[in-house]
Design a protein around this motif. Sequence first.
Motif, mmCIF file in Angstrom:
data_model
loop_
_atom_site.group_PDB
_atom_site.id
_atom_site.type_symbol
_atom_site.label_atom_id
_atom_site.label_comp_id
_atom_site.label_asym_id
_atom_site.label_seq_id
_atom_site.Cartn_x
_atom_site.Cartn_y
_atom_site.Cartn_z
ATOM 1 N N SER A 80 26.156 -24.108 25.678
ATOM 2 C CA SER A 80 25.528 -24.247 24.365
ATOM 3 C C SER A 80 26.167 -23.331 23.321
ATOM 4 O O SER A 80 26.229 -23.665 22.143
ATOM 5 N N GLU A 84 22.381 -31.572 18.771
ATOM 6 C CA GLU A 84 21.432 -31.131 17.742
ATOM 7 C C GLU A 84 21.669 -31.801 16.393
ATOM 8 O O GLU A 84 20.903 -31.574 15.458
ATOM 9 N N CYS A 118 19.075 -24.369 13.728
ATOM 10 C CA CYS A 118 19.494 -24.736 15.084
ATOM 11 C C CYS A 118 20.355 -23.648 15.711
ATOM 12 O O CYS A 118 20.202 -23.319 16.899
#
Length: 530
Positions: free
Chosen positions: A157, A312, A429
């Motif tokens: 990530s 995202e 995000c």
Amino acid sequence: MFIDLRNLPDGQTIEADICIVGAGAAGITLAMELLGHDIRVALLESGGLEFEDDVQNLNDGACVSEQQVDLLWSRLRYFGGTTGHWGGNCGPLDAMDFEERPWVPNSGWPFQKAELEKFYPKAYRYCELPSDNFSADYWAEKVPQFGQGRIAVDHESITEKLFLRSPPTRFGEVYRSALAQDESGCTVYLHANVVEIETGPDAREVESLLTKGLDGKTRRFTSKIYILASGIENARLLLLSNRVRPNGLGNDHDNVGRYFMAHTTLRTGRALLSIPDETIKLYKTRGFENFRSEDLPMIDVLQPTAKAQAAERMLNCVVFFEQSYEGERSPGFAAIRRILRHLSYGRMPDKLGEELATIVGDLDTVAKALYARAFRDNSYRLLQTRYFSEQAPNPDSRITLGTERDVLGLNKMVLDWRLGDLDKHTILCTQELLARQFGALGLGRIQVEFEDQSDPWPTGVDSSAHYMGTTRMHKDPRHGVVDENCRVHGIENLYVAGGSVFPTTGATMVTVNIVAMAVRLADHLRSKLV
């Protein structure tokens, strides 16, 4: 060869093969790349060899947006341009920055990163980088301090992005001697303010450039090819050149001035992390300022992976750490910094009374910050996350011409910098992904200040003075101002160089990418003239 245009007769016409408007990173790179090819180059610079107050004032314009941009002082108007005060941070665009992303309207370049890769090595040399290797693993081996203190992110990530350090290269100083040689084929004209691009009756070809001095005298430049390399002034000059086309040159589809972008920079939240100061230094922007004492040729930043960005539906973004003291981000302390910046140029601030009123109104906070910094009181020290994000291309974020005029009689620039929902979503995000990563690694947490999409933008959103867009590149003239070779659509011999042609910004530093694009453009033009 250098010539001060003020010393030439009024009304004189000067001929060249290529005429370049603007002697900043793009313009100087173009001129350097054309040396030794039997091409007569005229490089036009609005200012002189040093800072001049009356010339700098030509930068002035109005910013009418909620988030403010300092048009007057963020850019420098003398030989070397804004490289005269850039920080030296360098990193190439990422591969994803060139791609058309379905969740990012108006994204995508006319070519992929592989096309620009061919020109990066020269750009790295122009910027005097210590290496052309941007691998974190490479630098972890080469710099023991980084290898030992590096944060072990999961790369699922959150990944890493390296920036390398230029000295920083002051282009106006480093490349002056090469351009000054009589046999170079390049003549640099100082105090050459271009006020109009003159075309034929159908505006299909540029015939000359009209310049005007602060003394009112005019001269003309004629050449085979013309290149605008003056940052956001490129759009202004196209709009001002409206004698034949009332909407300005290259503006048949109302794209000139639109899609103004900057790097959305926001210091928000507080990082409560159990990591040593030596590790923080590897990820903080201050490491660049203290380069010589810290002996770091690079800096690492944290970045959501391409996979995470797609999942995202967010923009590209990187995160620095920044150590400061309480109160240093207050309006009063910011006013002190602005006053000092003006004084460093040997002038008093135009709005000194307003700045002093801001300081007085924030006196307690300013006093706390000054005390903490003077005595290095760690009880007031903050570790903040600094988000540095790509901005979504937005046609409503734009430059137009105002009614107020400068001393040359030209309409001043009006900037309306608009951030949208996707820009805010990206910061939120990134903050969430970073907090999860720190938690998974057991490093600590982030105390957030900016929590929800419905929250207003916090005060202090900054542009990093990285101005892009306004003459964007696109193969289709309905969607861009220049084509894939940076030629203005519909005009045979007019080109644009610099960040104004970028369709998207990426989340990286702009100068080395501007230089790479200038090397690419010079390569294309040599094939047309040699």
